[in-house]
Design an enzyme around this catalytic site. Structure first.
Site, PDB file in Angstrom:
ATOM      1  N   GLY A 166      25.377  -1.477 -16.484  1.00 21.82           N
ATOM      2  CA  GLY A 166      24.276  -0.528 -16.607  1.00 21.82           C
ATOM      3  C   GLY A 166      22.955  -1.152 -16.207  1.00 21.82           C
ATOM      4  O   GLY A 166      22.695  -2.312 -16.514  1.00 21.82           O
ATOM      5  N   ARG A 205      30.111  -0.541 -11.719  1.00 23.54           N
ATOM      6  CA  ARG A 205      31.188  -1.187 -12.457  1.00 23.54           C
ATOM      7  C   ARG A 205      32.383  -1.312 -11.513  1.00 23.54           C
ATOM      8  O   ARG A 205      32.666  -0.414 -10.737  1.00 23.54           O
ATOM      9  CB  ARG A 205      31.543  -0.374 -13.705  1.00 23.54           C
ATOM     10  CG  ARG A 205      30.320  -0.157 -14.611  1.00 23.54           C
ATOM     11  CD  ARG A 205      30.692   0.509 -15.909  1.00 23.54           C
ATOM     12  NE  ARG A 205      29.504   0.947 -16.639  1.00 23.54           N
ATOM     13  CZ  ARG A 205      28.741   0.163 -17.390  1.00 23.54           C
ATOM     14  NH1 ARG A 205      29.052  -1.116 -17.511  1.00 23.54           N
ATOM     15  NH2 ARG A 205      27.688   0.633 -18.021  1.00 23.54           N
ATOM     16  N   ASP A 220      27.713  -8.200 -21.180  1.00 23.65           N
ATOM     17  CA  ASP A 220      28.837  -9.058 -21.554  1.00 23.65           C
ATOM     18  C   ASP A 220      30.047  -8.877 -20.646  1.00 23.65           C
ATOM     19  O   ASP A 220      30.726  -9.853 -20.302  1.00 23.65           O
ATOM     20  CB  ASP A 220      29.218  -8.847 -23.026  1.00 23.65           C
ATOM     21  CG  ASP A 220      29.555  -7.401 -23.360  1.00 23.65           C
ATOM     22  OD1 ASP A 220      29.355  -6.520 -22.496  1.00 23.65           O
ATOM     23  OD2 ASP A 220      30.028  -7.156 -24.481  1.00 23.65           O
ATOM     24  N   THR A 271      20.409  -5.880 -20.318  1.00 28.50           N
ATOM     25  CA  THR A 271      20.994  -4.684 -20.930  1.00 28.50           C
ATOM     26  C   THR A 271      20.024  -4.129 -21.956  1.00 28.50           C
ATOM     27  O   THR A 271      19.431  -4.891 -22.728  1.00 28.50           O
ATOM     28  CB  THR A 271      22.350  -4.968 -21.601  1.00 28.50           C
ATOM     29  OG1 THR A 271      22.733  -3.845 -22.406  1.00 28.50           O
ATOM     30  CG2 THR A 271      22.303  -6.212 -22.478  1.00 28.50           C
ATOM     31  N   ASP A 321      20.755  -2.586 -24.561  1.00 29.47           N
ATOM     32  CA  ASP A 321      21.347  -2.555 -25.903  1.00 29.47           C
ATOM     33  C   ASP A 321      20.998  -3.766 -26.764  1.00 29.47           C
ATOM     34  O   ASP A 321      21.221  -3.744 -27.973  1.00 29.47           O
ATOM     35  CB  ASP A 321      22.865  -2.435 -25.807  1.00 29.47           C
ATOM     36  CG  ASP A 321      23.300  -1.097 -25.239  1.00 29.47           C
ATOM     37  OD1 ASP A 321      22.727  -0.073 -25.647  1.00 29.47           O
ATOM     38  OD2 ASP A 321      24.200  -1.075 -24.384  1.00 29.47           O
ATOM     39  N   ASP A 352      22.538  -6.560 -27.085  1.00 35.73           N
ATOM     40  CA  ASP A 352      23.755  -6.888 -27.830  1.00 35.73           C
ATOM     41  C   ASP A 352      24.476  -8.121 -27.302  1.00 35.73           C
ATOM     42  O   ASP A 352      25.674  -8.307 -27.575  1.00 35.73           O
ATOM     43  CB  ASP A 352      24.718  -5.693 -27.816  1.00 35.73           C
ATOM     44  CG  ASP A 352      25.140  -5.295 -26.403  1.00 35.73           C
ATOM     45  OD1 ASP A 352      24.570  -5.822 -25.427  1.00 35.73           O
ATOM     46  OD2 ASP A 352      26.045  -4.444 -26.270  1.00 35.73           O
ATOM     47  N   ARG A 371      26.509   2.903 -28.257  1.00 32.95           N
ATOM     48  CA  ARG A 371      27.864   3.271 -28.694  1.00 32.95           C
ATOM     49  C   ARG A 371      28.407   2.302 -29.728  1.00 32.95           C
ATOM     50  O   ARG A 371      29.067   2.699 -30.674  1.00 32.95           O
ATOM     51  CB  ARG A 371      28.807   3.328 -27.488  1.00 32.95           C
ATOM     52  CG  ARG A 371      28.630   4.547 -26.621  1.00 32.95           C
ATOM     53  CD  ARG A 371      29.783   4.701 -25.643  1.00 32.95           C
ATOM     54  NE  ARG A 371      29.863   3.597 -24.719  1.00 32.95           N
ATOM     55  CZ  ARG A 371      29.249   3.553 -23.546  1.00 32.95           C
ATOM     56  NH1 ARG A 371      28.477   4.573 -23.190  1.00 32.95           N
ATOM     57  NH2 ARG A 371      29.387   2.523 -22.740  1.00 32.95           N
TER      58      ARG A 371
END
Length: 320
Positions: free
Chosen positions: A11, A72, A103, A126, A128, A130, A172
């Site tokens: 992303g 992707r 990741d 990213t 996120d 994360d 998510r």
């Protein structure tokens, strides 16, 4: 090292272009040639790549998205796909690779490096936030500011119409965006995947506010916690309040990167080149205790990156 390549994968996130710029200019400054790979690992496999120069990265530090595009790649998950990518490593004379992504991108890059011996450095990009091994990822600050701007604007309408608004944000598996933006935006409730929640508790909080004269409320929901439409419907059934749902979606990925993200991207991009120059491989440029460092990719990905639940507790206290 004389020639390196770089790609963006997964992303997109605001600040990727600033990172591309930093990688290219840092490498050129040290006398290296730079190959840009288009469309992530798909472009790597197809040989959709070519030389970059100083002009290639001019006027991009302020732009969202990625000039190299991203995708992707199912093919790169296969030995055959990675073998095709390595043919392009040989064809273009690539001696090191910088991968800007999340990741999944790092896992693929690490496997590729082990199979073919190509030095690979990751840069965490990213929204996120994360990725283990770094305190912040490129794009997170811009994303939460985008959400915060939306919360502030929606609050104006919520106040005018005396309504409860449910705002669904990305996340998510990780509630970092919801947690940071919800706390900064003064949300009455924040729902994240990491914490179970009870509709009765949420509704009682709303009703207490209503009894003391509070005519509007904001609830921020990470998509992995529950669907915003479902949350809105359940609250309406229990309280009778007029609820409206806003799903921000991919709006959170776009926009000009914040100053913080431009600085972070520039520092991490430059560090990735330094790591390659030092002979490192399968490392990630990350931030620890405010310092930019090299982190072992495999070790980092074997860890988890939990959200800061002290912020969750604080949000609960401040929203009484």
């Amino acid at each position: 090292m004389q020639r390196i390549a770089l790609l963006t994968s997964g992303g997109d996130s605001p600040g990727m272009n600033a990172c591309i710029r930093a990688v290219a200019r840092k490498a050129i400054y040290h006398g290296m040639e730079v190959i840009g790979i288009n469309r992530g690992f798909n472009g790597f496999i197809e040989g959709d790549m070519g030389p970059m120069n100083l002009s290639s990265v001019a006027d991009i530090i302020h732009r969202g998205g990625t000039i190299l595009h991203t995708a992707r790649s199912e093919q790169f998950l296969t030995p055959e796909g990675r073998a095709r990518a390595y043919e392009n490593v040989k064809r273009f004379g690539v001696q090191g690779l910088v991968v800007i992504g999340g990741d999944g991108s790092f896992r693929g890059a690490s496997v590729f490096s082990r199979e073919f011996g190509l030095p690979v450095i990751g840069v965490p990009g990213t929204i996120d936030n994360d990725i283990p091994g770094t305190e912040q990822t490129i794009g997170f600050d811009t994303a939460i500011n985008t959400v915060l701007e939306a919360i502030d604007k929606i609050r104006d309408t919520a106040t005018s119409h005396e309504r409860t608004f449910i705002i669904e944000v990305m996340g998510r598996r990780n509630g970092s965006i919801a947690l940071a933006s919800g706390l900064a935006g003064g949300a009455e409730s924040i729902l994240i995947p990491e914490q179970p929640f009870d509709y009765e508790d949420i509704c009682q909080r709303l009703l207490r506010g209503f009894r003391r004269g509070k005519a509007h409320s904001i609830i921020v929901v990470a998509e992995g916690a529950s669907g915003g439409m479902e949350v809105g419907q359940r609250i309406k059934e229990r309280t009778g309040f007029d609820t409206k749902v806003t799903i921000l979606g991919h709006l959170q990925r776009g926009g000009s990167p914040s100053a913080a993200d431009r600085l972070l991207a520039s520092r991490l991009g430059a560090k990735s080149v330094e790591l390659l120059m030092a002979g490192e491989t399968r490392k990630m440029a990350g931030v620890k205790a405010g310092q930019v460092v090299g982190v072992d990719i495999d070790e980092a990905l074997n860890e988890s990156r939990p959200v800061d639940l002290s912020l969750y507790d604080l949000a609960g206290v401040l929203s009484i």
